[in-house]
Enzyme design. Structure first.
Site, PDB file in Angstrom:
ATOM      1  N   ARG A 119      -8.802  -5.711   8.285  1.00 62.45           N
ATOM      2  CA  ARG A 119      -8.871  -6.998   7.594  1.00 62.45           C
ATOM      3  C   ARG A 119      -7.612  -7.804   7.852  1.00 62.45           C
ATOM      4  O   ARG A 119      -7.663  -8.945   8.285  1.00 62.45           O
ATOM      5  CB  ARG A 119      -9.053  -6.752   6.095  1.00 62.45           C
ATOM      6  CG  ARG A 119      -8.820  -7.976   5.245  1.00 62.45           C
ATOM      7  CD  ARG A 119      -9.450  -7.828   3.879  1.00 62.45           C
ATOM      8  NE  ARG A 119     -10.868  -7.551   4.000  1.00 62.45           N
ATOM      9  CZ  ARG A 119     -11.594  -6.887   3.089  1.00 62.45           C
ATOM     10  NH1 ARG A 119     -11.022  -6.446   2.000  1.00 62.45           N
ATOM     11  NH2 ARG A 119     -12.877  -6.685   3.278  1.00 62.45           N
ATOM     12  N   TYR A 120      -6.473  -7.225   7.557  1.00 58.90           N
ATOM     13  CA  TYR A 120      -5.197  -7.897   7.805  1.00 58.90           C
ATOM     14  C   TYR A 120      -4.778  -7.584   9.239  1.00 58.90           C
ATOM     15  O   TYR A 120      -5.034  -6.493   9.737  1.00 58.90           O
ATOM     16  CB  TYR A 120      -4.134  -7.378   6.839  1.00 58.90           C
ATOM     17  CG  TYR A 120      -4.536  -7.478   5.377  1.00 58.90           C
ATOM     18  CD1 TYR A 120      -4.489  -8.693   4.715  1.00 58.90           C
ATOM     19  CD2 TYR A 120      -4.947  -6.355   4.671  1.00 58.90           C
ATOM     20  CE1 TYR A 120      -4.849  -8.782   3.373  1.00 58.90           C
ATOM     21  CE2 TYR A 120      -5.298  -6.435   3.330  1.00 58.90           C
ATOM     22  CZ  TYR A 120      -5.250  -7.648   2.684  1.00 58.90           C
ATOM     23  OH  TYR A 120      -5.601  -7.743   1.372  1.00 58.90           O
ATOM     24  N   ARG A 123      -2.411  -4.218   9.928  1.00 58.87           N
ATOM     25  CA  ARG A 123      -2.673  -2.922   9.324  1.00 58.87           C
ATOM     26  C   ARG A 123      -4.172  -2.668   9.199  1.00 58.87           C
ATOM     27  O   ARG A 123      -4.954  -3.616   9.093  1.00 58.87           O
ATOM     28  CB  ARG A 123      -1.977  -2.785   7.972  1.00 58.87           C
ATOM     29  CG  ARG A 123      -2.148  -3.933   7.024  1.00 58.87           C
ATOM     30  CD  ARG A 123      -0.835  -4.115   6.236  1.00 58.87           C
ATOM     31  NE  ARG A 123      -1.015  -4.957   5.062  1.00 58.87           N
ATOM     32  CZ  ARG A 123      -1.008  -6.276   5.094  1.00 58.87           C
ATOM     33  NH1 ARG A 123      -0.906  -6.920   6.255  1.00 58.87           N
ATOM     34  NH2 ARG A 123      -1.153  -6.964   3.984  1.00 58.87           N
ATOM     35  N   CYS A 132     -13.404  13.590  -2.943  1.00 52.44           N
ATOM     36  CA  CYS A 132     -12.247  13.416  -3.822  1.00 52.44           C
ATOM     37  C   CYS A 132     -12.117  14.665  -4.681  1.00 52.44           C
ATOM     38  O   CYS A 132     -13.112  15.346  -4.923  1.00 52.44           O
ATOM     39  CB  CYS A 132     -12.436  12.219  -4.722  1.00 52.44           C
ATOM     40  SG  CYS A 132     -12.264  10.672  -3.845  1.00 52.44           S
ATOM     41  N   CYS A 136     -13.308   9.410 -10.137  1.00 52.24           N
ATOM     42  CA  CYS A 136     -12.829   8.532 -11.197  1.00 52.24           C
ATOM     43  C   CYS A 136     -13.964   7.567 -11.535  1.00 52.24           C
ATOM     44  O   CYS A 136     -14.550   6.957 -10.635  1.00 52.24           O
ATOM     45  CB  CYS A 136     -11.624   7.741 -10.729  1.00 52.24           C
ATOM     46  SG  CYS A 136     -10.409   8.768  -9.893  1.00 52.24           S
ATOM     47  N   CYS A 139     -14.028   4.055  -9.933  1.00 53.00           N
ATOM     48  CA  CYS A 139     -13.790   3.997  -8.488  1.00 53.00           C
ATOM     49  C   CYS A 139     -14.471   2.810  -7.809  1.00 53.00           C
ATOM     50  O   CYS A 139     -15.646   2.531  -8.028  1.00 53.00           O
ATOM     51  CB  CYS A 139     -14.300   5.283  -7.849  1.00 53.00           C
ATOM     52  SG  CYS A 139     -14.043   5.308  -6.070  1.00 53.00           S
ATOM     53  N   ARG A 141     -15.082   2.751  -4.687  1.00 45.48           N
ATOM     54  CA  ARG A 141     -15.953   3.231  -3.612  1.00 45.48           C
ATOM     55  C   ARG A 141     -17.066   4.136  -4.156  1.00 45.48           C
ATOM     56  O   ARG A 141     -17.507   5.070  -3.492  1.00 45.48           O
ATOM     57  CB  ARG A 141     -15.113   3.978  -2.564  1.00 45.48           C
ATOM     58  CG  ARG A 141     -14.016   3.097  -2.018  1.00 45.48           C
ATOM     59  CD  ARG A 141     -13.784   3.248  -0.536  1.00 45.48           C
ATOM     60  NE  ARG A 141     -12.797   2.261  -0.101  1.00 45.48           N
ATOM     61  CZ  ARG A 141     -11.500   2.513  -0.001  1.00 45.48           C
ATOM     62  NH1 ARG A 141     -11.036   3.716  -0.227  1.00 45.48           N
ATOM     63  NH2 ARG A 141     -10.671   1.566   0.365  1.00 45.48           N
ATOM     64  N   ASP A 300     -12.074  -3.964  -9.809  1.00 39.08           N
ATOM     65  CA  ASP A 300     -13.015  -4.702  -8.961  1.00 39.08           C
ATOM     66  C   ASP A 300     -14.399  -4.864  -9.594  1.00 39.08           C
ATOM     67  O   ASP A 300     -14.791  -4.092 -10.465  1.00 39.08           O
ATOM     68  CB  ASP A 300     -13.167  -3.994  -7.611  1.00 39.08           C
ATOM     69  CG  ASP A 300     -11.901  -4.088  -6.777  1.00 39.08           C
ATOM     70  OD1 ASP A 300     -11.226  -5.134  -6.842  1.00 39.08           O
ATOM     71  OD2 ASP A 300     -11.586  -3.118  -6.069  1.00 39.08           O
ATOM     72  N   ASP A 337      -8.199  -8.187  -5.929  1.00 43.01           N
ATOM     73  CA  ASP A 337      -8.753  -8.081  -4.578  1.00 43.01           C
ATOM     74  C   ASP A 337      -9.946  -9.025  -4.549  1.00 43.01           C
ATOM     75  O   ASP A 337     -10.966  -8.787  -5.197  1.00 43.01           O
ATOM     76  CB  ASP A 337      -9.156  -6.625  -4.280  1.00 43.01           C
ATOM     77  CG  ASP A 337      -8.914  -6.259  -2.825  1.00 43.01           C
ATOM     78  OD1 ASP A 337      -8.997  -7.175  -1.977  1.00 43.01           O
ATOM     79  OD2 ASP A 337      -8.654  -5.087  -2.526  1.00 43.01           O
ATOM     80  N   LYS A 344      -6.092  -8.994  -1.047  1.00 43.55           N
ATOM     81  CA  LYS A 344      -5.301  -8.915  -2.269  1.00 43.55           C
ATOM     82  C   LYS A 344      -4.578 -10.231  -2.546  1.00 43.55           C
ATOM     83  O   LYS A 344      -3.855 -10.737  -1.703  1.00 43.55           O
ATOM     84  CB  LYS A 344      -4.285  -7.782  -2.130  1.00 43.55           C
ATOM     85  CG  LYS A 344      -4.939  -6.428  -1.955  1.00 43.55           C
ATOM     86  CD  LYS A 344      -3.911  -5.325  -1.869  1.00 43.55           C
ATOM     87  CE  LYS A 344      -4.567  -3.984  -1.635  1.00 43.55           C
ATOM     88  NZ  LYS A 344      -5.185  -3.860  -0.278  1.00 43.55           N
TER      89      LYS A 344
HETATM   90  C1  LIG Z   1      -5.102  -2.883   0.421  1.00 41.02           C
HETATM   91  C2  LIG Z   1      -5.493  -2.934   1.824  1.00 41.02           C
HETATM   92  C3  LIG Z   1      -4.530  -2.885   2.836  1.00 41.02           C
HETATM   93  C4  LIG Z   1      -3.048  -2.781   2.546  1.00 41.02           C
HETATM   94  O1  LIG Z   1      -2.549  -3.887   1.872  1.00 41.02           O
HETATM   95  P1  LIG Z   1      -1.006  -3.934   1.458  1.00 41.02           P
HETATM   96  O2  LIG Z   1      -0.883  -5.193   0.666  1.00 41.02           O
HETATM   97  O3  LIG Z   1      -0.218  -3.952   2.733  1.00 41.02           O
HETATM   98  O4  LIG Z   1      -0.699  -2.711   0.670  1.00 41.02           O
HETATM   99  C5  LIG Z   1      -4.966  -2.948   4.135  1.00 41.02           C
HETATM  100  N1  LIG Z   1      -6.268  -3.052   4.445  1.00 41.02           N
HETATM  101  C6  LIG Z   1      -7.222  -3.120   3.490  1.00 41.02           C
HETATM  102  C7  LIG Z   1      -8.655  -3.269   3.900  1.00 41.02           C
HETATM  103  C8  LIG Z   1      -6.864  -3.047   2.148  1.00 41.02           C
HETATM  104  O5  LIG Z   1      -7.800  -3.090   1.194  1.00 41.02           O
HETATM  105  S1  SF4 Z   2     -10.484   6.094  -7.317  1.00 38.97           S
HETATM  106 FE1  SF4 Z   2     -12.280   6.734  -6.101  1.00 38.97          FE
HETATM  107  S2  SF4 Z   2     -11.474   7.180  -4.064  1.00 38.97           S
HETATM  108 FE2  SF4 Z   2      -9.730   7.171  -5.491  1.00 38.97          FE
HETATM  109  S3  SF4 Z   2      -9.476   9.304  -6.137  1.00 38.97           S
HETATM  110 FE3  SF4 Z   2     -10.760   8.295  -7.664  1.00 38.97          FE
HETATM  111  S4  SF4 Z   2     -12.864   8.681  -6.981  1.00 38.97           S
HETATM  112 FE4  SF4 Z   2     -11.543   9.107  -5.244  1.00 38.97          FE
END
Ligand SMILES: *Cc1c(COP(=O)(O)O)cnc(C)c1O
Ligand code: SF4
Length: 421
Positions: A119-120, A123, A132, A136, A139, A141, A300, A337, A344
């Site tokens: 995305r960015y 990174r 996991c 949680c 979560c 995901r 989220d 986000d 973010k």
């Molecule tokens: C959070 C995230 C990052 C890292 O973001 P930082 O602000 O550098 O910590 C990179 N890629 C994705 C898809 C993310 O959700």
């Molecule tokens: S928040 Fe989701 S991905 Fe992170 S440790 Fe908990 S269950 Fe696993």
């Protein structure tokens, strides 16, 4: 941490009774003995049969998995316990499911290779496992939970690594999941060594909640592996002061002693940590165990998580109570986000009150409003202009507006032999 009970000593859970110390402190034992349904612990919980039935209904859609260690941190009698709320299903996960989306961050729209989000520019994030230690309830995901701890194939991971190798703008790789530390150490070592072999990969980050949910996972073998492929930054997720224990502190200490930097990403969770005092205590305790509070995430808009979402205003209120009031580096950045893959977005109270060409008018944590001169500008009073309010600062007629009762002013006055005014 003195006031905290040592987790291994809590006897409330039947499961804990008769467990040998060397089993309890073995992460594989913890993983094998996870609670996978509330029905296994129903006799220890303060639940009526309707509540139990509802929880079990939720489990059909969103599974339960809790390590014995994490459960040992909870007061099982208290339905509002912050540990239990993160671990036990809640009927609102189904009732309010139509509010959220499965993939609110559109992570899957920014995937050039299956499992890799780019995305960015500089990174990218790799999902190397769906498993996991604990699931949680909040979560983001949750959508990938269904696939019963499905591992990501080596072939798939090799494709992600190949994408990074042929994309030189990527200098920061986030190894995520699921939880990468649920992988066997040898498997993780293979992934890290391949990433480390790519010259343009400067840093590797690992997102893991194991220091919180199964701190015994951070064993020497793992730490030595991380040391070998450093620099590595671990981002973990402490959400409540009760999660900071002797065991989690020791896990963090082992990481740090192997050259790993540890940061924390909390999630703002309604009914768990959504008040200024809880977050302030959490952040203070984190820096005591040498973990840097990095982000405080707005929860989220995910399917099954709606009941945990606090208002954005709550995050702003919390930030207002931190900046200036406590150690600067114990203050996380509050971020939302954004939807549609906007990423973010930091949010905080406004400190910039007004501006002219010559100056900015700022306010500090005490509510003092002050003019800040721009380079090369001389501020002279403009007689024809107003002498009240913020405009009077812009007009050069006064330098600041001071509330009458700031603690600092009271202290100053007290210290003066002959108080002014
Ligand atoms: C959070 C995230 C990052 C890292 O973001 P930082 O602000 O550098 O910590 C990179 N890629 C994705 C898809 C993310 O959700
Ligand atoms: S928040 Fe989701 S991905 Fe992170 S440790 Fe908990 S269950 Fe696993």
């Amino acid at each position: 941490m003195g006031e905290q009970e040592i987790p291994g000593s809590i006897q409330a859970l039947p499961l804990k009774q008769g467990v040998e110390h060397n089993e309890w402190s073995n992460w594989k034992w913890q993983m094998r003995n996870r609670i996978s349904s509330v029905s296994e612990i129903k006799d220890s919980l303060n639940l009526n049969s309707k509540q139990l039935a509802e929880m079990m209904l939720v489990e059909d859609r969103f599974r339960t998995a809790i390590t014995p260690y994490y459960l040992s941190l909870a007061n099982l009698e208290d339905p509002n316990d912050p540990i239990l709320k993160q671990a036990l299903p809640d009927i609102r996960e189904l009732e309010m499911a139509d509010f959220g989306e499965a993939d609110p961050l559109s992570e899957e729209d920014d995937m050039p290779v299956d499992g890799l989000t780019h995305r960015y520019d500089d990174r990218s994030l790799l999902v190397v496992t769906n498993a996991c230690a604990m699931l949680c309830r909040h979560c983001t995901r949750k959508r990938i939970w269904n696939s019963v701890d499905a591992a990501v194939s080596s072939d798939n991971i090799d494709k992600m690594i190949a994408y990074i190798a042929r994309t030189p703008i990527i200098r920061d790789v986030i190894v995520s999941g699921g939880d990468p530390f649920t992988l066997p150490t040898q498997r993780l070592a293979e992934i890290l060594s391949k990433l480390r072999a790519i010259p343009h990969v400067e840093i590797i980050r690992i997102g893991t909640r194991t220091p919180v949910t199964v701190p015994m996972r951070i064993d020497n073998e793992l730490c030595e592996t991380l040391d070998r492929y450093g620099p590595i930054w671990v981002n973990t997720q402490f959400n409540h002061p009760n999660e900071i224990t002797d065991d989690s502190a020791a896990a963090v200490d082992r990481l740090i002693r192997h050259g790993v930097c540890v940061n924390n990403q909390s999630v703002l969770l309604k009914g768990i940590n959504d008040d200024p005092e809880t977050i302030k205590v959490l952040c203070r305790k984190l820096v005591r165990i040498k973990v840097r509070p990095y982000y405080l995430f707005q929860c989220d808009q995910v399917e099954g998580v709606e009941h945990f979402r606090a208002r954005v205003s709550k995050g702003v209120e919390i930030m207002e109570s931190l900046r200036g009031h406590t150690t600067g580096f114990s203050i996380p950045t509050f971020v939302v986000d954004g939807p549609e893959g906007t990423g973010k977005i930091p949010i905080m109270p406004n400190y910039l009150i007004s501006q002219s060409e010559k100056m900015s008018v700022l306010r500090n944590y005490e509510g003092i409003i002050v003019g800040y001169r721009e380079a090369g500008e001389r501020i002279t009073p403009q007689e024809n202009r107003t002498s009240s309010g913020v405009a009077s600062i812009l007009a050069g007629k006064r330098s600041c507006l001071v509330p009458t009762e700031t603690k600092r002013m009271i202290r100053r006055n007290r210290n003066e032999a002959c108080p002014r005014m």
